[in-house]
Enzyme design. Sequence first.
Site, short mmCIF file in Angstrom:
data_model
loop_
_atom_site.label_atom_id
_atom_site.label_comp_id
_atom_site.label_asym_id
_atom_site.label_seq_id
_atom_site.Cartn_x
_atom_site.Cartn_y
_atom_site.Cartn_z
N CYS A 63 0.08 3.70 2.85
CA CYS A 63 0.56 3.12 4.12
C CYS A 63 2.07 3.36 4.27
O CYS A 63 2.53 3.70 5.37
CB CYS A 63 0.29 1.61 4.16
SG CYS A 63 -1.46 1.16 4.07
N CYS A 116 0.83 -1.21 0.00
CA CYS A 116 0.00 0.00 0.00
C CYS A 116 0.87 1.26 0.00
O CYS A 116 1.59 1.53 0.97
CB CYS A 116 -0.91 -0.04 1.22
SG CYS A 116 -1.84 1.48 1.51
#
Length: 85
Positions: free
Chosen positions: A45, A42
Amino acid sequence: MYTIHLTEEDFLLRVADYRRPHAEWHYLGNRPAIVDFYAEWCGPCRMLAPVLEEIASTYREQIYVYKVDVDRCEAIADAYDIRSI
């Protein structure tokens, strides 16, 4: 690194019993915590990771910053309805 990466077993010991979704939620820690549900793949993230690390470092005596990899801890992600990363 000051963030704490949790396995499912660690989560049960440090945060809560995710296996009882309809029970009253009870945090097991002795100080406030941030729980970051993330995935290695991600992009957002990965962008947030240094910020969380800085928070964990700055406030290491006051809070915990936990990280839960949703790909490795699918049962936790399911229990808390984590649907998108």
